[in-house]
Motif scaffolding. Structure first.
Motif, PDB file in Angstrom:
ATOM      1  N   MET A 112       0.828  -1.192   0.000  1.00 37.29           N
ATOM      2  CA  MET A 112       0.000   0.000   0.000  1.00 37.29           C
ATOM      3  C   MET A 112       0.869   1.251   0.000  1.00 37.29           C
ATOM      4  O   MET A 112       0.589   2.211  -0.716  1.00 37.29           O
ATOM      5  N   THR A 113       1.941   1.209   0.812  1.00 32.03           N
ATOM      6  CA  THR A 113       2.842   2.357   0.858  1.00 32.03           C
ATOM      7  C   THR A 113       3.495   2.571  -0.510  1.00 32.03           C
ATOM      8  O   THR A 113       3.600   3.699  -0.995  1.00 32.03           O
ATOM      9  N   LEU A 114       3.897   1.475  -1.121  1.00 27.39           N
ATOM     10  CA  LEU A 114       4.528   1.588  -2.443  1.00 27.39           C
ATOM     11  C   LEU A 114       3.516   2.113  -3.465  1.00 27.39           C
ATOM     12  O   LEU A 114       3.803   3.021  -4.253  1.00 27.39           O
ATOM     13  N   TYR A 115       2.320   1.550  -3.410  1.00 35.22           N
ATOM     14  CA  TYR A 115       1.266   1.971  -4.326  1.00 35.22           C
ATOM     15  C   TYR A 115       0.985   3.462  -4.182  1.00 35.22           C
ATOM     16  O   TYR A 115       0.922   4.208  -5.160  1.00 35.22           O
ATOM     17  N   LYS A 116       0.873   3.905  -2.936  1.00 33.11           N
ATOM     18  CA  LYS A 116       0.575   5.320  -2.700  1.00 33.11           C
ATOM     19  C   LYS A 116       1.724   6.213  -3.147  1.00 33.11           C
ATOM     20  O   LYS A 116       1.499   7.300  -3.677  1.00 33.11           O
ATOM     21  N   GLY A 117       2.956   5.737  -2.911  1.00 37.43           N
ATOM     22  CA  GLY A 117       4.116   6.517  -3.332  1.00 37.43           C
ATOM     23  C   GLY A 117       4.130   6.692  -4.841  1.00 37.43           C
ATOM     24  O   GLY A 117       4.290   7.804  -5.359  1.00 37.43           O
ATOM     25  N   LEU A 118       3.907   5.588  -5.537  1.00 33.68           N
ATOM     26  CA  LEU A 118       3.915   5.656  -7.007  1.00 33.68           C
ATOM     27  C   LEU A 118       2.755   6.518  -7.500  1.00 33.68           C
ATOM     28  O   LEU A 118       2.922   7.364  -8.386  1.00 33.68           O
ATOM     29  N   ARG A 119       1.590   6.324  -6.904  1.00 34.38           N
ATOM     30  CA  ARG A 119       0.433   7.087  -7.331  1.00 34.38           C
ATOM     31  C   ARG A 119       0.660   8.585  -7.127  1.00 34.38           C
ATOM     32  O   ARG A 119       0.379   9.398  -8.004  1.00 34.38           O
ATOM     33  N   GLY A 120       1.219   8.913  -5.950  1.00 40.65           N
ATOM     34  CA  GLY A 120       1.516  10.316  -5.670  1.00 40.65           C
ATOM     35  C   GLY A 120       2.471  10.894  -6.711  1.00 40.65           C
ATOM     36  O   GLY A 120       2.290  12.022  -7.176  1.00 40.65           O
ATOM     37  N   ASP A 121       3.480  10.117  -7.069  1.00 37.85           N
ATOM     38  CA  ASP A 121       4.462  10.613  -8.047  1.00 37.85           C
ATOM     39  C   ASP A 121       3.845  10.776  -9.432  1.00 37.85           C
ATOM     40  O   ASP A 121       4.217  11.666 -10.194  1.00 37.85           O
ATOM     41  N   ILE A 122       2.879   9.891  -9.748  1.00 45.63           N
ATOM     42  CA  ILE A 122       2.204  10.022 -11.046  1.00 45.63           C
ATOM     43  C   ILE A 122       1.320  11.268 -11.042  1.00 45.63           C
ATOM     44  O   ILE A 122       1.382  12.103 -11.944  1.00 45.63           O
ATOM     45  N   LEU A 123       0.541  11.410  -9.969  1.00 52.83           N
ATOM     46  CA  LEU A 123      -0.357  12.565  -9.893  1.00 52.83           C
ATOM     47  C   LEU A 123       0.435  13.859  -9.782  1.00 52.83           C
ATOM     48  O   LEU A 123       0.032  14.892 -10.318  1.00 52.83           O
ATOM     49  N   GLY A 124       1.570  13.788  -9.088  1.00 56.96           N
ATOM     50  CA  GLY A 124       2.372  14.993  -8.909  1.00 56.96           C
ATOM     51  C   GLY A 124       3.222  15.330 -10.126  1.00 56.96           C
ATOM     52  O   GLY A 124       3.882  16.368 -10.163  1.00 56.96           O
ATOM     53  N   GLY A 125       3.247  14.441 -11.109  1.00 58.91           N
ATOM     54  CA  GLY A 125       3.975  14.739 -12.328  1.00 58.91           C
ATOM     55  C   GLY A 125       5.436  14.308 -12.311  1.00 58.91           C
ATOM     56  O   GLY A 125       6.153  14.480 -13.300  1.00 58.91           O
ATOM     57  N   LYS A 126       5.876  13.744 -11.172  1.00 56.21           N
ATOM     58  CA  LYS A 126       7.268  13.264 -11.120  1.00 56.21           C
ATOM     59  C   LYS A 126       7.466  12.120 -12.111  1.00 56.21           C
ATOM     60  O   LYS A 126       8.506  12.016 -12.745  1.00 56.21           O
ATOM     61  N   LEU A 127       6.462  11.263 -12.182  1.00 56.03           N
ATOM     62  CA  LEU A 127       6.453  10.202 -13.199  1.00 56.03           C
ATOM     63  C   LEU A 127       5.532  10.680 -14.311  1.00 56.03           C
ATOM     64  O   LEU A 127       4.361  10.973 -14.069  1.00 56.03           O
ATOM     65  N   ARG A 128       6.075  10.762 -15.495  1.00 59.10           N
ATOM     66  CA  ARG A 128       5.292  11.349 -16.578  1.00 59.10           C
ATOM     67  C   ARG A 128       4.617  10.302 -17.451  1.00 59.10           C
ATOM     68  O   ARG A 128       5.091   9.170 -17.541  1.00 59.10           O
ATOM     69  N   ALA A 129       3.579  10.716 -18.144  1.00 56.13           N
ATOM     70  CA  ALA A 129       2.854   9.814 -19.029  1.00 56.13           C
ATOM     71  C   ALA A 129       3.804   9.194 -20.039  1.00 56.13           C
ATOM     72  O   ALA A 129       4.650   9.890 -20.616  1.00 56.13           O
ATOM     73  N   GLY A 130       3.674   7.895 -20.237  1.00 54.56           N
ATOM     74  CA  GLY A 130       4.505   7.200 -21.211  1.00 54.56           C
ATOM     75  C   GLY A 130       5.800   6.662 -20.628  1.00 54.56           C
ATOM     76  O   GLY A 130       6.451   5.800 -21.217  1.00 54.56           O
ATOM     77  N   GLN A 131       6.181   7.193 -19.477  1.00 57.78           N
ATOM     78  CA  GLN A 131       7.418   6.756 -18.841  1.00 57.78           C
ATOM     79  C   GLN A 131       7.326   5.283 -18.452  1.00 57.78           C
ATOM     80  O   GLN A 131       6.285   4.818 -18.016  1.00 57.78           O
ATOM     81  N   LYS A 132       8.445   4.564 -18.635  1.00 61.82           N
ATOM     82  CA  LYS A 132       8.447   3.133 -18.285  1.00 61.82           C
ATOM     83  C   LYS A 132       8.808   2.970 -16.814  1.00 61.82           C
ATOM     84  O   LYS A 132       9.744   3.620 -16.325  1.00 61.82           O
ATOM     85  N   LEU A 133       8.076   2.100 -16.110  1.00 59.66           N
ATOM     86  CA  LEU A 133       8.422   1.810 -14.715  1.00 59.66           C
ATOM     87  C   LEU A 133       9.491   0.722 -14.689  1.00 59.66           C
ATOM     88  O   LEU A 133       9.576  -0.078 -15.617  1.00 59.66           O
ATOM     89  N   PRO A 134      10.287   0.674 -13.605  1.00 56.96           N
ATOM     90  CA  PRO A 134      11.282  -0.397 -13.507  1.00 56.96           C
ATOM     91  C   PRO A 134      10.600  -1.761 -13.453  1.00 56.96           C
ATOM     92  O   PRO A 134       9.450  -1.866 -13.021  1.00 56.96           O
ATOM     93  N   GLY A 135      11.269  -2.800 -13.875  1.00 57.05           N
ATOM     94  CA  GLY A 135      10.725  -4.159 -13.803  1.00 57.05           C
ATOM     95  C   GLY A 135      10.450  -4.539 -12.351  1.00 57.05           C
ATOM     96  O   GLY A 135      11.039  -3.963 -11.425  1.00 57.05           O
ATOM     97  N   LYS A 136       9.533  -5.489 -12.163  1.00 57.36           N
ATOM     98  CA  LYS A 136       9.133  -5.865 -10.813  1.00 57.36           C
ATOM     99  C   LYS A 136      10.311  -6.371  -9.982  1.00 57.36           C
ATOM    100  O   LYS A 136      10.501  -5.981  -8.829  1.00 57.36           O
ATOM    101  N   ARG A 137      11.138  -7.233 -10.599  1.00 55.20           N
ATOM    102  CA  ARG A 137      12.266  -7.812  -9.868  1.00 55.20           C
ATOM    103  C   ARG A 137      13.283  -6.743  -9.477  1.00 55.20           C
ATOM    104  O   ARG A 137      13.785  -6.687  -8.351  1.00 55.20           O
ATOM    105  N   THR A 138      13.579  -5.864 -10.426  1.00 51.53           N
ATOM    106  CA  THR A 138      14.543  -4.789 -10.177  1.00 51.53           C
ATOM    107  C   THR A 138      14.094  -3.915  -9.009  1.00 51.53           C
ATOM    108  O   THR A 138      14.844  -3.651  -8.073  1.00 51.53           O
ATOM    109  N   LEU A 139      12.837  -3.475  -9.075  1.00 57.76           N
ATOM    110  CA  LEU A 139      12.335  -2.565  -8.042  1.00 57.76           C
ATOM    111  C   LEU A 139      12.298  -3.272  -6.684  1.00 57.76           C
ATOM    112  O   LEU A 139      12.657  -2.690  -5.654  1.00 57.76           O
ATOM    113  N   ALA A 140      11.916  -4.566  -6.691  1.00 58.72           N
ATOM    114  CA  ALA A 140      11.848  -5.319  -5.442  1.00 58.72           C
ATOM    115  C   ALA A 140      13.243  -5.385  -4.812  1.00 58.72           C
ATOM    116  O   ALA A 140      13.404  -5.171  -3.604  1.00 58.72           O
ATOM    117  N   ARG A 141      14.248  -5.631  -5.626  1.00 58.41           N
ATOM    118  CA  ARG A 141      15.616  -5.733  -5.129  1.00 58.41           C
ATOM    119  C   ARG A 141      16.071  -4.369  -4.586  1.00 58.41           C
ATOM    120  O   ARG A 141      16.576  -4.258  -3.470  1.00 58.41           O
TER     121      ARG A 141
END
Lengths: 450, 450
Positions: free
Chosen positions: B13-42
């Motif tokens: 939930m914390t991760l989800y909210k962090g990512l969502r906040g960054d998307i809504l806040g514009g830090k993560l922009r439309a079309g931008q690729k997110l890191p792979g699941k394994r990479t981010l987990a590590r």
């Protein structure tokens, strides 16, 4: 005459009732003079005050009149009083138990986050105390409107200023307000097939309605554009009962049509939270906040008994709203509004929706896999949205579909049952509304004999 | 980027909210690729399942999209349609403080039995639990209707079968239902002067209205009988603002008139509980339950924010009610209905009313004695009923009355302010509505300079 037994209880009340009964029963006739207070008091063995109080009550109610220095006179002609009949108990609604009910569609009570809700309500009661008695503006509690504005931004990607949001006691009340704002003299286009309550709400609000056919892409644009309707009521995210999802191009067409005749789109977003596959579609409101009235309730997400809904008004209508209703009070208790505001602002609401979504995803999977095993020819029409889908049985009539289902303990309706005006092309299709189906029920469902 | 602290609580939930906040806040922009699941987990030191769950949540809500074999991409582009402006706070209503406000008229909050009410609500929450989520019949909770039936018999001497009682969210909603039941095409006679909300409610419900003059005995019979109105809205127990009480003979005349044209009397019994001298007057309903619709609310007895009222329908209209609204749900939450049912059945409600009555009797006495000391010529018109009376000032204009009062910190209106159609004979009369006046305020009132 005047022989009342005043030995027990409230003497003046007994005397008053006795005299009233005699007037109503015709024993004492209009124009007849009553005995003087002193005389009657002596005859009955009570104080003059007792008689005077009884006379004053009769006087106040207009059964007798007083004439100066002459006394009291009966002035009521015969009127039958209501005798109390034996108590008739309020009828309890009967509900048949089905193996599965695809018609009712209330969210199973076990899914409602009751303990969170009760905790929030207790908290509101303690924190807000007597403030809960303050008048609530007609449009609703400011805290709830702010929480909804934030929620709509997070969950539906639309920005609705809190001052444009109106809280109402359910969808019907909101439709009613819409008719008062836009006008009874205008024509309202309603989806056919559709929820009969929608049509009934508009009609009952005094609006003229025209049914418009729904196709695979929602309300038929061609029909809508030539209908003369000023207001189009659509559910573009997921139409009930067809399950149609309206593409953005069609939405834009309808909006531009409404704009051209100073009309409006009513966007009924009643189950958009339950897009189970892919991403929630952006509401039509986002395309043109000046022509779209966004409406949603908590019937699907919380409980139908949660009599609360909200709408986002275009700026023009918001002004008119405050003209018409500015002096009124909200018809929803502040208590519920405040508890819901906290539920939304604190994140409980979204966590609950996401849990529900997962739950229903499970129900849907079970149902689809069971349908896959059906022996008779059929085709499922499903858009991964909302809590219902349709199944076409090309070789069975609507009556056969329903009676075969009923024999297996299943209550369902066909598309044709939701027609609000006749259409030929809606036959042989069952509507599977699974919002009221628990996972256990879905798993236990036996479709072998269908 | 992607540096979220997931050390405490629900990691996904914390991760989800962090990512969502960054998307809504514009830090993560439309079309931008997110890191792979394994990479981010590590990188974050969490399990792959945590990342996957967070991604799925974002996916379900449409913040990101997944492309097969390519990964996850931010897709918040559509959400930018509506840029979020800074939050505009919902305007708080401004209220001027007066030494005495004879206009507002909300029952002082301190008189509301809040601790009993809170206790009842807590009890309902505990006892009824998830039953509170069940659908409530359109006419209201059976328990509340039974409690009201018993109450009406005890307190108002009328027998109203629970099946004839309809609970609504305040008087306006009830008037609206009445118009739907009786018909928009019929003519509604409204008291003049009177509450403007009554006229507005009928008009807003689409009814045609005709104002009918109110005299010393309530609605003028002669005017009513020649008006052509099919429905007469009267408050015979105590008219607002004139204070008139309608004698039983006049009531009978109006009823027989309505009967003759298949019409109805709407008996608005809004403040009958406050007959401060003698016993309450019997309602007109008792004279003819087939032609009188009895309406009352809890605005005066509990609090205006208690958005609940009820009506007793004649049998004929009750049938029509179930035809029109049988499938609908009550617009009042079950929670409040059940708590009120217990308050009435348990006797708390009547004890509260009797306390209120004593309280207001005190306020009334203080006000009448202060008015007695007024130097300027005036005459009080008071019928020992309700929470208001009128004072005639033969030598002052309405404007003078109000401005002199205002100079002493008193907010009041004149009879003429309540006219819904012009009348010449309502001038020079102040309306003293003391339902919002505490005893302390009444005692502190200084009328010397008026």
């Amino acid at each position: 005459m005047y022989s009342y037994d005043l030995s027990g209880g409230n003497k003046y009340m007994t005397l008053y009732k006795g005299l009233r009964g005699d007037i109503l029963g015709g024993k004492l006739r209009a124009g007849q003079k009553l005995p003087g207070k002193r005389t009657l008091a002596r005859d009955l063995g009570v104080s003059v005050v007792t008689v005077q109080t009884a006379y004053e009550q009769l006087l106040a109610e207009g059964y007798i009149r007083s004439e100066e220095r002459r006394g009291y006179f009966v002035c009521a002609a015969d009127m039958a009083v209501n005798e109390r009949p034996p108590t008739i108990p309020v009828a309890k609604e009967e509900r048949r138990e089905y193996a599965a009910d695809f018609v009712g569609g209330s969210t199973p009570a076990e899914l409602f986050p009751f303990s969170s809700w009760a905790k929030l309500m207790r908290g509101v009661l303690t924190d807000c105390g007597e403030h809960l008695l303050e008048r609530v503006p007609a449009a609703g509690d400011g805290e709830l409107r702010c929480a909804l504005s934030d929620y709509l931004y997070r969950a539906r990607g639309i920005w609705a200023d809190p001052s444009l949001i109106v809280i109402g006691a359910g969808a019907e009340q909101l439709y009613d307000i819409i008719v008062r704002l836009v006008g009874r003299d205008r024509l309202y286009g309603i989806e056919n097939p559709g929820y009969s309550t929608i049509r009934r709400s508009y009609a009952s609000a005094g609006a003229r309605c025209v049914p418009l056919p729904v196709g695979a892409e929602g309300m038929d644009c061609k029909a809508a554009l030539s209908s003369g309707a000023d207001v189009l009521h659509i559910s573009p995210a997921h139409q009930f009962p067809t399950g149609a999802v309206m593409p953005v191009t069609a939405r834009a067409k309808l909006i531009s049509y409404a704009d051209g005749r100073d009309g409006y789109i009513v966007e009924d977003d009643y189950d958009s939270e339950f897009r189970l596959v892919g991403k929630p579609l952006q509401p039509a409101y986002a395309l043109c906040p000046d022509r779209v009235i966004y409406v949603n309730t908590f019937s699907k997400t919380l409980a139908p008994s949660m009599r609360m809904g909200y709408m986002v008004l275009p700026r023009g209508l918001a002004g008119r709203y405050f003209e018409l209703f500015g002096d009124a009070s909200s018809s929803v208790p502040l208590f519920e509004q405040r508890a819901l505001a906290r539920m939304i602002a604190g994140g409980t609401f979204e966590r609950h929706i996401s849990r529900l979504r997962n739950y229903y995803r499970g129900v849907r999977e079970v149902l689809l896999s069971k349908l896959g095993e059906l022996a008779c020819p059929h085709s499922v029409c499903e858009n991964g949205a909302g809590l219902h889908f349709t199944v076409k049985f090309p070789s069975a009539s609507d009556g056969e579909i329903k009676s075969r289902a009923l024999a297996a303990g299943i209550n369902l309706r066909c598309l044709s049952d939701y027609l609000i005006a006749p259409r030929e092309d809606c036959a042989r299709t069952a509507v599977i509304n699974y919002s009221g189906i628990t996972l256990d029920r879905a798993r236990a469902l036996d479709l072998k004999n269908i």
